[in-house]
Every structure is written in C-alpha cells, then in structure tokens.
Motif scaffolding. Sequence first.
Motif, short mmCIF file in Angstrom:
data_model
loop_
_atom_site.label_atom_id
_atom_site.label_comp_id
_atom_site.label_asym_id
_atom_site.label_seq_id
_atom_site.Cartn_x
_atom_site.Cartn_y
_atom_site.Cartn_z
N SER A 196 26.02 -3.93 -2.16
CA SER A 196 24.71 -3.34 -1.91
C SER A 196 24.20 -3.88 -0.58
CB SER A 196 23.73 -3.68 -3.03
OG SER A 196 24.15 -3.08 -4.24
N HIS A 197 23.41 -3.08 0.11
CA HIS A 197 22.86 -3.50 1.40
C HIS A 197 21.66 -2.63 1.76
CE1 HIS A 197 24.96 -0.07 3.31
NE2 HIS A 197 25.91 -0.36 2.43
N TRP A 237 14.42 -0.19 1.54
CA TRP A 237 15.41 0.71 0.94
C TRP A 237 16.77 0.01 0.80
CZ3 TRP A 237 14.68 5.72 -0.77
CH2 TRP A 237 13.40 6.26 -0.54
N VAL A 238 17.33 0.09 -0.41
CA VAL A 238 18.60 -0.56 -0.72
C VAL A 238 19.61 0.48 -1.17
CG1 VAL A 238 19.76 -2.29 -2.16
CG2 VAL A 238 17.38 -2.66 -1.42
N ILE A 239 20.81 0.43 -0.60
CA ILE A 239 21.94 1.25 -1.05
C ILE A 239 22.65 0.50 -2.17
CG2 ILE A 239 24.26 2.06 -0.45
CD1 ILE A 239 23.26 2.79 2.26
N VAL A 240 22.86 1.18 -3.29
CA VAL A 240 23.59 0.59 -4.41
C VAL A 240 24.80 1.49 -4.70
CG1 VAL A 240 23.47 -0.11 -6.84
CG2 VAL A 240 21.47 -0.42 -5.34
N PRO A 241 26.01 0.95 -4.54
CA PRO A 241 27.23 1.73 -4.74
C PRO A 241 27.39 2.25 -6.17
CG PRO A 241 27.72 -0.35 -3.64
CD PRO A 241 26.30 -0.43 -4.12
N ALA A 242 28.23 3.26 -6.30
CA ALA A 242 28.48 3.91 -7.59
C ALA A 242 29.07 2.96 -8.62
CB ALA A 242 29.39 5.11 -7.41
#
Length: 111
Positions: free
Chosen positions: A69-70, A84-89
């Motif tokens: 995540s980043h 805003w945070v990207i969370v992988p599948a």
Amino acid sequence: MSTDTDPLAAYDAVADELTATSPARRSKMFSMPCLKNDNGKAFAGFYRGTMVFKLTAPHHAAALALSDSHLFDPGGGGHPMKEWVIVPAEHASHWLALAQAAYHYVEKLGK
C-alpha cells in the motif's frame, strides 16, 4: 478474498454495499470509477486493479501498513495526495471497511 478473485468484481461488491446502505453513489474521478457521497465528494475509487481511499487517522496508518500500500499519485509525477491511499487487491478483504471509514471521514469534512 482469494488471490484469484477479480479486483473489479471486488470493487463492485464494495460499491454495491455502500450504495445500498448509504447515500453514496457511483461516479468518475481522474477517469476512474469512484464512489462519492451525497455532496459529490469522492472518498474511494478503483485504480488499475487496486482501490484508493481518502482516509485520516487511524485508518490512514492502518491502510498504509498493509503490504504494497502507498500514497496515491494519480499523475505519477511524484506528487502523491497525502490523504489518499492505494490498497492492492491482495487486501480486498479490507476494502469494505476502508471504504466505510473513508465515507465517514468525507461526511465529517462536509459538516
């Protein structure tokens, strides 16, 4: 969610749940599918097989603690959006709770 589950299907399940249980609605942001509250503020979206969430503490730190995540940098130019945070599948089992936290955060901002 198992590793062979379709990320878009997992996003759709989250979106279906939120639109059924809150005033959230489906929309677009940065040409990606997203969820907005009833005031038109985006709080979550689907980006290249991942979900992105607008979060504050403690959910922001919890999301960033998930592997891979980043912070979300939609333009890819080294200017990430700090909330805003990207969370992988691979962490899709967390997506609904993070989307709910993001929804509540954005709701509080509008009051």
